[in-house]
Design an enzyme around this catalytic site. Structure first.
Site, PDB file in Angstrom:
ATOM      1  N   GLY A  38      -6.494   1.923 -18.810  1.00 16.58           N
ATOM      2  CA  GLY A  38      -5.494   2.590 -17.978  1.00 16.58           C
ATOM      3  C   GLY A  38      -4.194   2.941 -18.667  1.00 16.58           C
ATOM      4  O   GLY A  38      -3.500   3.870 -18.260  1.00 16.58           O
ATOM      5  N   ASP A  94      -0.627   0.202 -17.361  1.00 14.05           N
ATOM      6  CA  ASP A  94      -0.360   1.283 -16.421  1.00 14.05           C
ATOM      7  C   ASP A  94       0.367   0.781 -15.180  1.00 14.05           C
ATOM      8  O   ASP A  94       1.318   1.385 -14.718  1.00 14.05           O
ATOM      9  CB  ASP A  94      -1.672   2.002 -16.042  1.00 14.05           C
ATOM     10  CG  ASP A  94      -2.790   1.043 -15.616  1.00 14.05           C
ATOM     11  OD1 ASP A  94      -2.570  -0.186 -15.609  1.00 14.05           O
ATOM     12  OD2 ASP A  94      -3.889   1.528 -15.297  1.00 14.05           O
ATOM     13  N   ASP A  97       0.301  -4.948 -10.510  1.00 15.26           N
ATOM     14  CA  ASP A  97      -0.076  -5.115  -9.103  1.00 15.26           C
ATOM     15  C   ASP A  97       0.186  -6.579  -8.744  1.00 15.26           C
ATOM     16  O   ASP A  97       1.323  -6.943  -8.442  1.00 15.26           O
ATOM     17  CB  ASP A  97      -1.538  -4.681  -8.945  1.00 15.26           C
ATOM     18  CG  ASP A  97      -2.006  -4.638  -7.505  1.00 15.26           C
ATOM     19  OD1 ASP A  97      -1.183  -4.878  -6.604  1.00 15.26           O
ATOM     20  OD2 ASP A  97      -3.190  -4.383  -7.256  1.00 15.26           O
ATOM     21  N   LYS A 125       3.754  -2.115  -8.094  1.00 19.31           N
ATOM     22  CA  LYS A 125       3.504  -2.024  -6.654  1.00 19.31           C
ATOM     23  C   LYS A 125       4.405  -3.001  -5.922  1.00 19.31           C
ATOM     24  O   LYS A 125       4.394  -4.201  -6.200  1.00 19.31           O
ATOM     25  CB  LYS A 125       2.044  -2.354  -6.346  1.00 19.31           C
ATOM     26  CG  LYS A 125       1.130  -1.166  -6.455  1.00 19.31           C
ATOM     27  CD  LYS A 125      -0.232  -1.457  -5.872  1.00 19.31           C
ATOM     28  CE  LYS A 125      -1.198  -0.344  -6.223  1.00 19.31           C
ATOM     29  NZ  LYS A 125      -2.585  -0.652  -5.869  1.00 19.31           N
ATOM     30  N   PHE A 146      -3.667   2.816  -3.220  1.00 24.60           N
ATOM     31  CA  PHE A 146      -4.471   2.931  -4.434  1.00 24.60           C
ATOM     32  C   PHE A 146      -4.188   4.281  -5.077  1.00 24.60           C
ATOM     33  O   PHE A 146      -4.369   5.324  -4.448  1.00 24.60           O
ATOM     34  CB  PHE A 146      -5.962   2.774  -4.145  1.00 24.60           C
ATOM     35  CG  PHE A 146      -6.740   2.464  -5.392  1.00 24.60           C
ATOM     36  CD1 PHE A 146      -6.877   1.155  -5.829  1.00 24.60           C
ATOM     37  CD2 PHE A 146      -7.288   3.482  -6.152  1.00 24.60           C
ATOM     38  CE1 PHE A 146      -7.564   0.865  -7.004  1.00 24.60           C
ATOM     39  CE2 PHE A 146      -7.973   3.202  -7.329  1.00 24.60           C
ATOM     40  CZ  PHE A 146      -8.111   1.891  -7.746  1.00 24.60           C
ATOM     41  N   VAL A 147      -3.737   4.252  -6.311  1.00 28.48           N
ATOM     42  CA  VAL A 147      -3.311   5.488  -6.960  1.00 28.48           C
ATOM     43  C   VAL A 147      -4.201   5.814  -8.152  1.00 28.48           C
ATOM     44  O   VAL A 147      -4.755   4.912  -8.797  1.00 28.48           O
ATOM     45  CB  VAL A 147      -1.830   5.405  -7.406  1.00 28.48           C
ATOM     46  CG1 VAL A 147      -0.905   5.422  -6.199  1.00 28.48           C
ATOM     47  CG2 VAL A 147      -1.571   4.175  -8.262  1.00 28.48           C
ATOM     48  N   ASP A 153      -7.713   5.163 -12.741  1.00 31.45           N
ATOM     49  CA  ASP A 153      -9.005   5.722 -12.360  1.00 31.45           C
ATOM     50  C   ASP A 153      -9.497   5.218 -11.012  1.00 31.45           C
ATOM     51  O   ASP A 153      -9.042   4.205 -10.492  1.00 31.45           O
ATOM     52  CB  ASP A 153     -10.065   5.305 -13.379  1.00 31.45           C
ATOM     53  CG  ASP A 153     -10.434   3.828 -13.228  1.00 31.45           C
ATOM     54  OD1 ASP A 153      -9.519   2.991 -13.297  1.00 31.45           O
ATOM     55  OD2 ASP A 153     -11.620   3.535 -12.989  1.00 31.45           O
ATOM     56  N   ARG A 159      -8.646   9.913 -14.519  1.00 34.13           N
ATOM     57  CA  ARG A 159      -7.647   9.438 -15.490  1.00 34.13           C
ATOM     58  C   ARG A 159      -6.895  10.599 -16.135  1.00 34.13           C
ATOM     59  O   ARG A 159      -5.777  10.446 -16.591  1.00 34.13           O
ATOM     60  CB  ARG A 159      -8.335   8.645 -16.615  1.00 34.13           C
ATOM     61  CG  ARG A 159      -8.954   7.337 -16.187  1.00 34.13           C
ATOM     62  CD  ARG A 159      -9.315   6.530 -17.434  1.00 34.13           C
ATOM     63  NE  ARG A 159     -10.291   5.469 -17.173  1.00 34.13           N
ATOM     64  CZ  ARG A 159      -9.979   4.255 -16.759  1.00 34.13           C
ATOM     65  NH1 ARG A 159      -8.727   3.940 -16.537  1.00 34.13           N
ATOM     66  NH2 ARG A 159     -10.909   3.349 -16.564  1.00 34.13           N
TER      67      ARG A 159
HETATM   68  P1  XMP Z   1      -3.049  -6.971 -11.405  1.00 36.94           P
HETATM   69  O1  XMP Z   1      -3.343  -7.287  -9.947  1.00 36.94           O
HETATM   70  O2  XMP Z   1      -3.783  -7.899 -12.312  1.00 36.94           O
HETATM   71  O3  XMP Z   1      -3.716  -5.549 -11.575  1.00 36.94           O
HETATM   72  O4  XMP Z   1      -1.593  -6.847 -11.671  1.00 36.94           O
HETATM   73  C1  XMP Z   1      -3.478  -4.741 -12.633  1.00 36.94           C
HETATM   74  C2  XMP Z   1      -4.681  -3.871 -12.876  1.00 36.94           C
HETATM   75  O5  XMP Z   1      -5.356  -3.510 -11.650  1.00 36.94           O
HETATM   76  C3  XMP Z   1      -5.699  -2.160 -11.645  1.00 36.94           C
HETATM   77  N1  XMP Z   1      -5.038  -1.525 -10.497  1.00 36.94           N
HETATM   78  C4  XMP Z   1      -5.181  -0.239 -10.164  1.00 36.94           C
HETATM   79  N2  XMP Z   1      -5.887   0.761 -10.732  1.00 36.94           N
HETATM   80  N3  XMP Z   1      -5.102   2.255  -9.078  1.00 36.94           N
HETATM   81  C5  XMP Z   1      -5.857   2.001 -10.178  1.00 36.94           C
HETATM   82  O6  XMP Z   1      -6.501   2.917 -10.684  1.00 36.94           O
HETATM   83  C6  XMP Z   1      -4.354   1.323  -8.451  1.00 36.94           C
HETATM   84  O7  XMP Z   1      -3.686   1.601  -7.459  1.00 36.94           O
HETATM   85  C7  XMP Z   1      -4.406  -0.008  -9.028  1.00 36.94           C
HETATM   86  N4  XMP Z   1      -3.798  -1.173  -8.700  1.00 36.94           N
HETATM   87  C8  XMP Z   1      -4.207  -2.076  -9.617  1.00 36.94           C
HETATM   88  C9  XMP Z   1      -5.200  -1.604 -12.972  1.00 36.94           C
HETATM   89  O8  XMP Z   1      -6.286  -1.551 -13.861  1.00 36.94           O
HETATM   90  C10 XMP Z   1      -4.195  -2.593 -13.495  1.00 36.94           C
HETATM   91  O9  XMP Z   1      -4.177  -2.698 -14.905  1.00 36.94           O
END
Ligand code: XMP
Length: 180
Positions: A38, A94, A97, A125, A146-147, A153, A159
């Site tokens: 990402g 990227d 979360d 987020k 979800f983006v 992706d 992507r």
């Molecule tokens: P955490 O919860 O570990 O998550 O901070 C980080 C990873 O989760 C994926 N992620 C997303 N990927 N759209 C995406 O395409 C989203 O809205 C999203 N939210 C979390 C991402 O791979 C990130 O590195």
């Protein structure tokens, strides 16, 4: 899909982040480590604007998401990180979360003996962090949707979009395997 951040806004913000990072490291050698997959677009845009002695590393991490709010166990794959002993490291992803991906990666990189480890994310987020992790650099706070696009992706697609969009079927996306 609804556009959340236009390509122009993203490019402008990446430029600001590059200026801030270059100022902070002040000519010191830096290794930027991107989390596959990402972070690739963010990394490519950022490094081309950084006037610093720079090395690039990549590492892979994947977690299984069985439910909307419950990320699974994190697996760190074989990484492609050049020797970071005696160098500053900037871990790049990227999106922040829950924080459950980046927190163990920071620990992993610290074990490799760098001078310092900082974290940069393009997106954060709001209200989702379950792990205390304050990114040293971040581009935008976004709502809990979800983006996709600009490296992010859904089932490994989207992507390549130059902008960031909200995926309409958000619940389905978060329940899917996180492919990074
Ligand atoms: P955490 O919860 O570990 O998550 O901070 C980080 C990873 O989760 C994926 N992620 C997303 N990927 N759209 C995406 O395409 C989203 O809205 C999203 N939210 C979390 C991402 O791979 C990130 O590195």
């Amino acid at each position: 899909m609804d556009v959340l951040l236009s390509a122009e806004r993203i490019q402008a913000r990446v430029g600001e982040l590059a200026r801030q990072i270059a100022e902070d490291y002040h000519g010191q050698p830096l290794t930027i480590v991107g989390v596959l997959t990402g972070s690739l677009i963010f990394l490519a845009d950022l490094v081309r604007r950084l006037d610093l002695p720079l090395r690039i590393g990549l590492l892979q991490a994947s977690s299984y998401r069985g439910a909307v709010t419950a990320p699974g166990e994190l697996r760190v794959g074989p990484d492609l990180v050049p020797d970071v002993r005696g160098r500053h490291v900037l871990l790049l992803d990227d999106i922040l979360d829950t924080g459950q991906t980046l927190a163990p990666l920071v620990r992993h990189l610290r074990d490799l003996g760098p001078l310092s480890v900082r974290v940069a994310v393009l997106l954060r987020k709001v209200g989702r962090q379950t792990v205390v992790l304050e990114p040293d650099y971040f581009g935008f706070d976004i709502p809990n949707a979800f983006v996709v696009g600009y490296g992010l992706d859904y089932n490994d697609e989207y992507r390549n979009l130059p902008y960031l969009a909200v995926l309409p079927t958000a619940g389905a996306a978060e329940a899917a395997r996180d492919t990074r």
